[in-house]
Design a protein around this motif. Structure first.
Motif, PDB file in Angstrom:
ATOM      1  N   GLY A   1     -45.478 -31.010  91.711  1.00 41.83           N
ATOM      2  CA  GLY A   1     -46.811 -30.870  91.161  1.00 41.83           C
ATOM      3  C   GLY A   1     -46.956 -31.411  89.756  1.00 41.83           C
ATOM      4  N   PRO A   2     -48.180 -31.425  89.266  1.00 37.65           N
ATOM      5  CA  PRO A   2     -48.429 -31.918  87.911  1.00 37.65           C
ATOM      6  C   PRO A   2     -47.917 -30.938  86.863  1.00 37.65           C
ATOM      7  N   PHE A   3     -47.703 -31.440  85.664  1.00 35.99           N
ATOM      8  CA  PHE A   3     -47.331 -30.586  84.538  1.00 35.99           C
ATOM      9  C   PHE A   3     -48.087 -31.063  83.306  1.00 35.99           C
ATOM     10  N   ASP A   4     -48.126 -30.213  82.294  1.00 31.31           N
ATOM     11  CA  ASP A   4     -48.959 -30.477  81.126  1.00 31.31           C
ATOM     12  C   ASP A   4     -48.206 -31.090  79.962  1.00 31.31           C
ATOM     13  N   VAL A   5     -46.915 -30.854  79.881  1.00 25.44           N
ATOM     14  CA  VAL A   5     -46.114 -31.389  78.783  1.00 25.44           C
ATOM     15  C   VAL A   5     -44.657 -31.394  79.222  1.00 25.44           C
ATOM     16  N   ALA A   6     -43.874 -32.342  78.669  1.00 26.16           N
ATOM     17  CA  ALA A   6     -42.441 -32.407  78.931  1.00 26.16           C
ATOM     18  C   ALA A   6     -41.692 -32.214  77.618  1.00 26.16           C
ATOM     19  N   LEU A   7     -40.703 -31.332  77.622  1.00 25.76           N
ATOM     20  CA  LEU A   7     -39.929 -31.016  76.432  1.00 25.76           C
ATOM     21  C   LEU A   7     -38.441 -31.206  76.724  1.00 25.76           C
ATOM     22  N   GLY A   8     -37.738 -31.825  75.779  1.00 24.87           N
ATOM     23  CA  GLY A   8     -36.310 -32.032  75.948  1.00 24.87           C
ATOM     24  C   GLY A   8     -35.626 -32.105  74.601  1.00 24.87           C
ATOM     25  N   GLN A   9     -34.303 -31.976  74.623  1.00 25.26           N
ATOM     26  CA  GLN A   9     -33.551 -31.985  73.365  1.00 25.26           C
ATOM     27  C   GLN A   9     -32.153 -32.550  73.589  1.00 25.26           C
ATOM     28  N   HIS A  10     -31.516 -32.928  72.481  1.00 23.55           N
ATOM     29  CA  HIS A  10     -30.177 -33.521  72.535  1.00 23.55           C
ATOM     30  C   HIS A  10     -29.402 -33.084  71.315  1.00 23.55           C
ATOM     31  N   ILE A  11     -28.175 -32.657  71.522  1.00 23.18           N
ATOM     32  CA  ILE A  11     -27.310 -32.309  70.410  1.00 23.18           C
ATOM     33  C   ILE A  11     -27.010 -33.562  69.596  1.00 23.18           C
ATOM     34  N   THR A  12     -26.761 -33.377  68.299  1.00 23.12           N
ATOM     35  CA  THR A  12     -26.402 -34.493  67.439  1.00 23.12           C
ATOM     36  C   THR A  12     -25.338 -34.036  66.452  1.00 23.12           C
ATOM     37  N   SER A  13     -24.649 -34.987  65.859  1.00 18.81           N
ATOM     38  CA  SER A  13     -23.647 -34.666  64.850  1.00 18.81           C
ATOM     39  C   SER A  13     -24.371 -34.293  63.565  1.00 18.81           C
ATOM     40  N   ALA A  14     -24.584 -33.005  63.386  1.00 18.14           N
ATOM     41  CA  ALA A  14     -25.332 -32.466  62.258  1.00 18.14           C
ATOM     42  C   ALA A  14     -25.026 -30.979  62.159  1.00 18.14           C
ATOM     43  N   PRO A  15     -25.398 -30.352  61.043  1.00 21.89           N
ATOM     44  CA  PRO A  15     -25.096 -28.920  60.883  1.00 21.89           C
ATOM     45  C   PRO A  15     -25.767 -28.063  61.954  1.00 21.89           C
ATOM     46  N   SER A  16     -25.025 -27.131  62.485  1.00 26.42           N
ATOM     47  CA  SER A  16     -25.561 -26.200  63.469  1.00 26.42           C
ATOM     48  C   SER A  16     -26.742 -25.444  62.883  1.00 26.42           C
ATOM     49  N   THR A  17     -27.722 -25.169  63.734  1.00 24.44           N
ATOM     50  CA  THR A  17     -28.991 -24.467  63.453  1.00 24.44           C
ATOM     51  C   THR A  17     -30.058 -25.380  62.876  1.00 24.44           C
ATOM     52  N   HIS A  18     -29.736 -26.654  62.588  1.00 25.31           N
ATOM     53  CA  HIS A  18     -30.739 -27.581  62.070  1.00 25.31           C
ATOM     54  C   HIS A  18     -31.355 -28.387  63.208  1.00 25.31           C
ATOM     55  N   LEU A  19     -32.654 -28.701  63.062  1.00 25.65           N
ATOM     56  CA  LEU A  19     -33.410 -29.422  64.080  1.00 25.65           C
ATOM     57  C   LEU A  19     -34.009 -30.685  63.469  1.00 25.65           C
ATOM     58  N   TYR A  20     -34.136 -31.734  64.304  1.00 32.64           N
ATOM     59  CA  TYR A  20     -34.557 -33.047  63.822  1.00 32.64           C
ATOM     60  C   TYR A  20     -35.606 -33.625  64.776  1.00 32.64           C
ATOM     61  N   LEU A  21     -36.771 -33.992  64.226  1.00 36.88           N
ATOM     62  CA  LEU A  21     -37.854 -34.545  65.033  1.00 36.88           C
ATOM     63  C   LEU A  21     -38.315 -35.874  64.458  1.00 36.88           C
ATOM     64  N   CYS A  22     -38.925 -36.683  65.326  1.00 37.48           N
ATOM     65  CA  CYS A  22     -39.462 -37.974  64.909  1.00 37.48           C
ATOM     66  C   CYS A  22     -40.715 -38.267  65.722  1.00 37.48           C
ATOM     67  N   PRO A  23     -41.895 -38.307  65.098  1.00 37.47           N
ATOM     68  CA  PRO A  23     -43.103 -38.664  65.842  1.00 37.47           C
ATOM     69  C   PRO A  23     -43.110 -40.149  66.186  1.00 37.47           C
ATOM     70  N   GLY A  24     -43.748 -40.486  67.306  1.00 38.16           N
ATOM     71  CA  GLY A  24     -43.810 -41.892  67.718  1.00 38.16           C
ATOM     72  C   GLY A  24     -42.507 -42.352  68.341  1.00 38.16           C
ATOM     73  N   VAL A  25     -42.182 -43.639  68.153  1.00 41.75           N
ATOM     74  CA  VAL A  25     -40.950 -44.184  68.725  1.00 41.75           C
ATOM     75  C   VAL A  25     -39.751 -43.475  68.116  1.00 41.75           C
ATOM     76  N   PHE A  26     -38.929 -42.880  68.971  1.00 44.36           N
ATOM     77  CA  PHE A  26     -37.778 -42.102  68.512  1.00 44.36           C
ATOM     78  C   PHE A  26     -36.458 -42.758  68.890  1.00 44.36           C
ATOM     79  N   MET A  27     -36.375 -43.329  70.094  1.00 40.87           N
ATOM     80  CA  MET A  27     -35.108 -43.896  70.543  1.00 40.87           C
ATOM     81  C   MET A  27     -35.338 -45.266  71.153  1.00 40.87           C
ATOM     82  N   ALA A  28     -34.325 -46.104  71.018  1.00 41.55           N
ATOM     83  CA  ALA A  28     -34.448 -47.523  71.340  1.00 41.55           C
ATOM     84  C   ALA A  28     -34.418 -47.790  72.840  1.00 41.55           C
TER      85      ALA A  28
END
Length: 417
Positions: free
Chosen positions: A162-189
């Motif tokens: 069925g249809p859905f309203d939004v898709a959410l996902g995340q990926h671990i990165t080499s960075a301090p635990s508990t910190h979050l990183y976002l980028c509006p627009g083009v994020f990955m190549a």
């Protein structure tokens, strides 16, 4: 509160994480992984479908009227030999697409992604009175080869779930635990992987003058390819050309008849991509001709990834929710990454917004500089980067907690009214 009771759940999630880390599987081979996760979703009371896109799993959690939110985690691992760092290190092996036996490791952190999604789903089940709507828990195969999302879509994902309203996902990165990183627009190549085969004329290592040595030809190609980014891509454009595998010959005194190179290309602009791929073809053909190769080289695609674009308005909403929940000091705006992802295909196919973010997974002491810019620690060798045999989170419990919290916090924008 969707996070109510999460602290009590963390020890069990850590056991799940260790099990998944110890038993990784290659792309489209995630049979055990899918079975473990499907059983977990079923035990939580979700409607579970397996075998979506070959090995994918979809769990549907319905809780009354409201929006439908897709939460996605990827399942596959990499052909990497894990070094001895943790007692639950992987000793698994698999067979790669070329039919070669290889060690396998979760060197990209998909084990944390899966565990966090299971934790988020179990929290939603335990706190049904705090939200309403529907959650699609999508456990996707074959992200590492850029084929899993499309395989699930080709298997009728939209019609079946069925249809859905939004898709959410995340990926671990080499960075301090508990910190979050976002980028509006083009994020990955966007990414293109290519297999290049060059042909020579084999012979005795003592008489190279009677041969056309494909090893020397391959070496010339590798060096010349480095000039594409340095001399053909403008300074205000971005491209990466990597040759990460060369295979030729088996004995030191036998010049082989062919050599194989595997290339990876990353770009953010379709025009740059077209120019870089054309330059690769031109260089490979020209070097083969210059070497006197007896037949033309062959260039074949291995896999590819589209650009990953975050919806700007939706990203800002998620950023605001993260900042309110975790504090501005733990939420950072990052720049576009030359890594790649196929997550965005789900939202693109459905015509809805999507947001993809990173979460840190390592001891903050590894990153003595500004946590908003953790890349220096990786470049200096203080901290491991993705796809490294050392990429094992050093702060497992806080990493899993924050990853679960992030999914729940973002989903709550739509599910909690």
């Amino acid at each position: 509160m969707l996070t109510s009771g999460l602290d009590d759940r963390i020890p069990d999630l850590e056991l799940l994480y260790r099990d998944l880390h110890e038993h990784p599987e290659l792309s489209f081979q995630e049979e055990r992984t899918a079975s473990v996760l499907a059983a977990r979703l079923a035990a939580a009371g979700l409607e579970v479908t397996t075998g979506v896109g070959k090995t994918g799993v979809v769990g549907v959690l319905r809780n009354g009227e409201g929006p439908t939110v897709l939460l996605r985690a990827d399942m596959d691992a990499l052909p990497v030999q894990e070094i001895e760092k943790v007692p639950y290190r992987s000793r698994a092996t698999g067979v790669d697409p070329d039919g070669v036996s290889t060690p396998v490791m979760h060197a990209c952190g998909h084990d944390t992604h899966m565990t966090a999604l299971i934790g988020a789903v179990e929290q939603l089940v335990a706190n049904r009175d705090a939200w309403s709507g529907t959650v699609l828990a999508v456990l996707q195969p074959a992200e590492e080869v850029g084929s899993g999302a499309q395989a699930m879509l080709d298997d009728g994902f939209l019609d079946r779930f069925g249809p859905f309203d939004v898709a959410l996902g995340q990926h671990i990165t080499s960075a301090p635990s508990t910190h979050l990183y976002l980028c509006p627009g083009v994020f990955m190549a966007a990414a293109d992987s290519l297999r290049v085969t060059v042909y020579g004329r084999g012979g005795h290592g003592s008489a190279p003058h009677t041969t056309v040595d494909p090893v020397v030809l391959a070496a010339s190609i590798v060096m010349r390819l480095q000039t594409i980014v340095a001399r053909e891509v403008a300074p205000n454009e971005v491209a990466v050309v990597t040759v990460a595998a060369i295979h030729a010959g088996r004995k030191e005194n036998v010049i082989p008849a062919s050599a194989e190179l595997k290339l990876n290309v990353r770009t953010f602009d379709p025009d740059v991509r077209e120019r870089v791929l054309a330059a690769i073809t031109r260089i490979v053909d020209a070097e083969a001709e210059a070497a006197g190769a007896p037949r033309p080289p062959e260039i074949a695609p291995i896999n590819g990834f589209p650009l990953l674009r975050n919806d700007v308005a939706t990203t800002e909403a998620v950023r605001a929710a993260f900042t309110e929940a975790f504090g501005a000091g733990h939420v950072h705006e990052t720049t576009p990454k030359t890594g790649s992802e196929d997550f965005g295909l789900f939202a693109e196919a459905a015509g809805v917004p999507s947001v993809f973010w990173n979460f840190g997974g390592f001891d903050p002491a590894l990153y003595p500089d500004d946590p908003a810019h953790p890349h220096a620690a990786v470049a200096s060798g203080r901290a491991p980067g993705g796809h490294s045999p050392e990429f094992v989170p050093t702060a497992v419990a806080p990493t899993l907690r924050r990853a679960v919290e992030a999914l729940l916090t973002a989903a709550a924008i739509w599910l909690v009214r």
